[in-house]
Scaffold this motif. Structure first.
Motif, PDB file in Angstrom:
ATOM      1  N   PHE A   1      13.387  -0.928  -2.177  1.00 22.37           N
ATOM      2  CA  PHE A   1      12.926  -1.429  -3.476  1.00 22.37           C
ATOM      3  C   PHE A   1      11.428  -1.657  -3.356  1.00 22.37           C
ATOM      4  CE2 PHE A   1      16.637  -2.460  -6.111  1.00 22.37           C
ATOM      5  CZ  PHE A   1      17.667  -2.355  -5.195  1.00 22.37           C
ATOM      6  N   TYR A   2      10.645  -0.933  -4.188  1.00 21.49           N
ATOM      7  CA  TYR A   2       9.179  -0.949  -4.084  1.00 21.49           C
ATOM      8  C   TYR A   2       8.592  -1.597  -5.332  1.00 21.49           C
ATOM      9  CZ  TYR A   2       4.418   0.879  -3.579  1.00 21.49           C
ATOM     10  OH  TYR A   2       3.052   1.004  -3.468  1.00 21.49           O
ATOM     11  N   ALA A   3       7.937  -2.739  -5.157  1.00 25.55           N
ATOM     12  CA  ALA A   3       7.540  -3.587  -6.293  1.00 25.55           C
ATOM     13  C   ALA A   3       6.048  -3.528  -6.600  1.00 25.55           C
ATOM     14  CB  ALA A   3       7.936  -5.034  -6.001  1.00 25.55           C
TER      15      ALA A   3
ATOM     16  N   VAL B   1     -10.224  -0.876  -5.201  1.00 24.87           N
ATOM     17  CA  VAL B   1     -10.301  -1.673  -3.966  1.00 24.87           C
ATOM     18  C   VAL B   1      -9.063  -2.554  -3.945  1.00 24.87           C
ATOM     19  CG1 VAL B   1     -11.617  -3.442  -2.738  1.00 24.87           C
ATOM     20  CG2 VAL B   1     -12.817  -1.627  -3.967  1.00 24.87           C
ATOM     21  N   VAL B   2      -8.422  -2.661  -2.784  1.00 20.18           N
ATOM     22  CA  VAL B   2      -7.201  -3.473  -2.704  1.00 20.18           C
ATOM     23  C   VAL B   2      -7.367  -4.591  -1.683  1.00 20.18           C
ATOM     24  CG1 VAL B   2      -5.732  -1.493  -3.286  1.00 20.18           C
ATOM     25  CG2 VAL B   2      -6.043  -2.123  -0.870  1.00 20.18           C
ATOM     26  N   GLY B   3      -6.516  -5.605  -1.846  1.00 22.20           N
ATOM     27  CA  GLY B   3      -6.335  -6.628  -0.825  1.00 22.20           C
ATOM     28  C   GLY B   3      -7.483  -7.605  -0.688  1.00 22.20           C
TER      29      GLY B   3
ATOM     30  N   ILE C   1      -4.710   6.588   0.398  1.00 20.73           N
ATOM     31  CA  ILE C   1      -4.165   7.511  -0.609  1.00 20.73           C
ATOM     32  C   ILE C   1      -4.139   6.960  -2.035  1.00 20.73           C
ATOM     33  CG2 ILE C   1      -1.770   6.910   0.033  1.00 20.73           C
ATOM     34  CD1 ILE C   1      -0.995   9.761  -0.798  1.00 20.73           C
ATOM     35  N   TYR C   2      -3.745   5.695  -2.227  1.00 20.86           N
ATOM     36  CA  TYR C   2      -3.633   5.200  -3.610  1.00 20.86           C
ATOM     37  C   TYR C   2      -4.971   5.301  -4.357  1.00 20.86           C
ATOM     38  CZ  TYR C   2      -4.177   1.955  -7.402  1.00 20.86           C
ATOM     39  OH  TYR C   2      -4.566   1.412  -8.586  1.00 20.86           O
ATOM     40  N   PRO C   3      -6.072   4.807  -3.775  1.00 24.10           N
ATOM     41  CA  PRO C   3      -7.331   4.918  -4.506  1.00 24.10           C
ATOM     42  C   PRO C   3      -7.743   6.371  -4.801  1.00 24.10           C
ATOM     43  CG  PRO C   3      -7.488   3.188  -2.886  1.00 24.10           C
ATOM     44  CD  PRO C   3      -6.216   3.935  -2.602  1.00 24.10           C
TER      45      PRO C   3
ATOM     46  N   LEU D   1      -6.476  -2.079 -11.527  1.00 28.72           N
ATOM     47  CA  LEU D   1      -5.017  -2.249 -11.587  1.00 28.72           C
ATOM     48  C   LEU D   1      -4.548  -3.126 -10.437  1.00 28.72           C
ATOM     49  CD1 LEU D   1      -4.268   1.567 -12.116  1.00 28.72           C
ATOM     50  CD2 LEU D   1      -4.568  -0.167 -13.889  1.00 28.72           C
ATOM     51  N   THR D   2      -5.447  -3.369  -9.478  1.00 28.53           N
ATOM     52  CA  THR D   2      -5.050  -4.068  -8.244  1.00 28.53           C
ATOM     53  C   THR D   2      -5.715  -5.436  -8.087  1.00 28.53           C
ATOM     54  OG1 THR D   2      -6.714  -2.700  -7.140  1.00 28.53           O
ATOM     55  CG2 THR D   2      -4.413  -2.050  -6.853  1.00 28.53           C
ATOM     56  N   THR D   3      -6.561  -5.822  -9.051  1.00 29.63           N
ATOM     57  CA  THR D   3      -7.152  -7.166  -8.984  1.00 29.63           C
ATOM     58  C   THR D   3      -6.248  -8.109  -9.769  1.00 29.63           C
ATOM     59  OG1 THR D   3      -9.365  -6.225  -8.832  1.00 29.63           O
ATOM     60  CG2 THR D   3      -9.208  -8.548  -9.453  1.00 29.63           C
TER      61      THR D   3
ATOM     62  N   TYR E   1       1.571   2.011  -8.431  1.00 30.55           N
ATOM     63  CA  TYR E   1       1.106   3.042  -7.499  1.00 30.55           C
ATOM     64  C   TYR E   1       0.650   4.273  -8.280  1.00 30.55           C
ATOM     65  CZ  TYR E   1       5.095   6.276  -7.627  1.00 30.55           C
ATOM     66  OH  TYR E   1       6.007   7.216  -8.014  1.00 30.55           O
ATOM     67  N   GLU E   2       0.318   5.338  -7.572  1.00 29.28           N
ATOM     68  CA  GLU E   2      -0.335   6.500  -8.168  1.00 29.28           C
ATOM     69  C   GLU E   2       0.638   7.486  -8.824  1.00 29.28           C
ATOM     70  OE1 GLU E   2      -0.185   5.597  -5.030  1.00 29.28           O
ATOM     71  OE2 GLU E   2       0.698   7.221  -3.852  1.00 29.28           O
ATOM     72  N   GLY E   3       1.946   7.254  -8.704  1.00 25.17           N
ATOM     73  CA  GLY E   3       2.910   8.166  -9.310  1.00 25.17           C
ATOM     74  C   GLY E   3       3.051   9.465  -8.520  1.00 25.17           C
TER      75      GLY E   3
ATOM     76  N   MET F   1       0.838  -1.210   0.000  1.00 24.53           N
ATOM     77  CA  MET F   1       0.000   0.000   0.000  1.00 24.53           C
ATOM     78  C   MET F   1       0.873   1.260   0.000  1.00 24.53           C
ATOM     79  SD  MET F   1      -3.312  -0.663   2.397  1.00 24.53           S
ATOM     80  CE  MET F   1      -2.593  -1.655   3.680  1.00 24.53           C
ATOM     81  N   SER F   2       0.425   2.254  -0.757  1.00 24.92           N
ATOM     82  CA  SER F   2       1.175   3.510  -0.834  1.00 24.92           C
ATOM     83  C   SER F   2       1.303   4.185   0.530  1.00 24.92           C
ATOM     84  CB  SER F   2       0.501   4.455  -1.820  1.00 24.92           C
ATOM     85  OG  SER F   2       0.667   3.959  -3.127  1.00 24.92           O
ATOM     86  N   SER F   3       0.304   4.006   1.369  1.00 21.03           N
ATOM     87  CA  SER F   3       0.373   4.578   2.720  1.00 21.03           C
ATOM     88  C   SER F   3       1.561   3.991   3.491  1.00 21.03           C
ATOM     89  CB  SER F   3      -0.927   4.276   3.471  1.00 21.03           C
ATOM     90  OG  SER F   3      -1.273   2.904   3.317  1.00 21.03           O
TER      91      SER F   3
HETATM   92  C1  ACM Z   1      -0.963   0.817  -3.820  1.00 18.42           C
HETATM   93  O1  ACM Z   1      -1.379   1.250  -2.732  1.00 18.42           O
HETATM   94  N1  ACM Z   1       0.116   1.368  -4.387  1.00 18.42           N
HETATM   95  C2  ACM Z   1      -1.635  -0.289  -4.492  1.00 18.42           C
END
Ligand code: ACM
Length: 384
Positions: free
Chosen positions: A102-104, A205-207, A150-152, A232-234, A107-109, A83-85
């Protein structure tokens, strides 16, 4: 005398909490790469040793464990965060101590840190292509639904801009649910979608909550042939959680799907299945978690050290033949050249790839030069 000390690295992926399933896949992708490197003699004869904590999908625990990894365990490099948070919580730690994260994860840029290597997709490598594909195929009225962080918010802002750029494009509603939303929290959303009849849904929606959205959608009698969910997260992980029946017909944009037909992908997924079984599904976040460890090891072999300024200088501009194709870290922004693809879940619960870029697309995390429908120079339209 040659240094034979183990190389300690931090591994921070949640095994509990809201994003435990997808982060567990990233953890195993990381560990498999470490095993491969160690089997091949380590880094110039030095074994890589993973120091792991479970930050429980909680940003405060991410920050505390990152602090512990650098200040007590004394690692120079951390692989982690979904998660971006949680990434935002770790940035001040790696910047303060001058270490590398290293972040894999996609994300929202709109971010840069001198202490991060970003190996997941930026919006110009997934959102732009997804908006183009969905609007061309289904129409411009989009319903946005996401998890509450934040990401959504940011990903929806970008999607809204992309949609509004095109004639006929509009956002009909924007709704948020808690990170740990359960089955019933999506009932009202599915009912509203049925009433509003948008052209498609964009889900951020994530996770582990993702499965409940798709099931509520199916229970409401909605039809993915005419009104699909795009995300993008499913990934393969969330599809496995919800089952093929609920997932079939819906779309995801990502640089990697486990169904990609490349020799490197078959080699890596065969090995992963043999080593870790069938329960954890390879997916885009897993693939980036895997290849970034190899990129780290190659850079450290070349410099002979994980001292951060030297290692970072070596990493920038390097390439690696990943399961998705040949990737490259862009020196100007620390993000990665990746291959946009769009997959649609088939009746077996696998992603059929419906469109793919032939070439890697340069990362443009601030969306400076993108335009809607930009698939870079070459575009391969694949049969359904
Ligand atoms: C995300 O929070 N970067 C999916």
């Amino acid at each position: 005398m040659t240094n034979t000390d183990p190389v300690k690295v931090g591994v921070l992926y949640s095994q509990t909490g809201a994003t435990s399933a997808i982060e567990s896949s990233q953890r195993l992708g990381t560990l498999m790469a470490i095993e491969e490197i160690n089997e091949a003699g380590g880094i110039n004869g030095r074994e890589i040793v993973a120091i792991q904590y479970d930050p429980a999908s909680n940003l405060h625990q991410f920050r505390a464990h990152a602090e512990r990894l650098v200040a007590i365990d004394n690692v120079n490099v951390i692989f982690g965060c979904y998660m971006s948070s949680t990434r935002k919580a770790v940035i001040p730690v790696v910047e303060k101590y001058n270490r590398i994260l290293f972040y894999a994860t996609l994300y929202e840029g709109f971010e840069f840190s001198n202490n991060i290597i970003y190996t997941g997709a930026a919006p110009n490598q997934n959102s732009v292509q997804l908006a183009d594909y969905m609007m061309s195929s289904f129409g411009g009225r989009v319903y946005l639904v996401g998890s509450d962080y934040i990401y959504p918010y940011e990903s929806n802002r970008i999607m809204s801009d992309l949609v509004n750029q095109r004639p006929g494009g509009s956002v009909v509603a924007q709704r948020y649910v808690p990170l740990d939303a359960g089955a019933r929290e999506f009932d009202a959303i599915a009912a509203e979608i049925r009433e509003m009849q948008p052209d498609f849904i964009f889900s951020t929606v994530v996770g582990n909550a993702t499965q409940h959205l798709y099931r509520a959608y199916a229970e409401a009698g909605l039809n993915p042939k005419t009104l699909p969910i795009a995300s993008l997260t499913t990934s393969e992980v969330e599809v496995a959680q919800m089952g093929a029946q609920a997932a079939a017909g819906h779309f995801t944009a990502a640089p990697y799907f486990s169904s990609i037909d490349t020799p490197e992908n078959w080699r890596v997924t065969d090995r992963f299945r043999a080593r870790f079984g069938d329960d954890v599904r390879p997916n885009a976040c897993w693939e980036a978690a895997y290849f970034q460890v190899h990129m780290f090891a190659n850079a450290m072999r070349a410099t002979g050290t994980d001292v951060v300024p030297l290692l970072m200088r070596q990493l920038l501009g390097t390439e690696f033949v990943a399961p998705q194709g040949r990737v490259r870290i862009e020196p100007g922004n620390h993000h990665t050249h990746l291959y946009p693809r769009i997959g649609r879940v088939n009746s077996k619960g696998e992603f059929s790839i419906v469109r793919a870029s032939k070439q890697a697309v340069a990362p443009d995390p601030y969306l400076v030069t993108h335009s809607l429908g930009d698939w870079t120079l070459a575009l391969e339209a694949l049969p359904d």
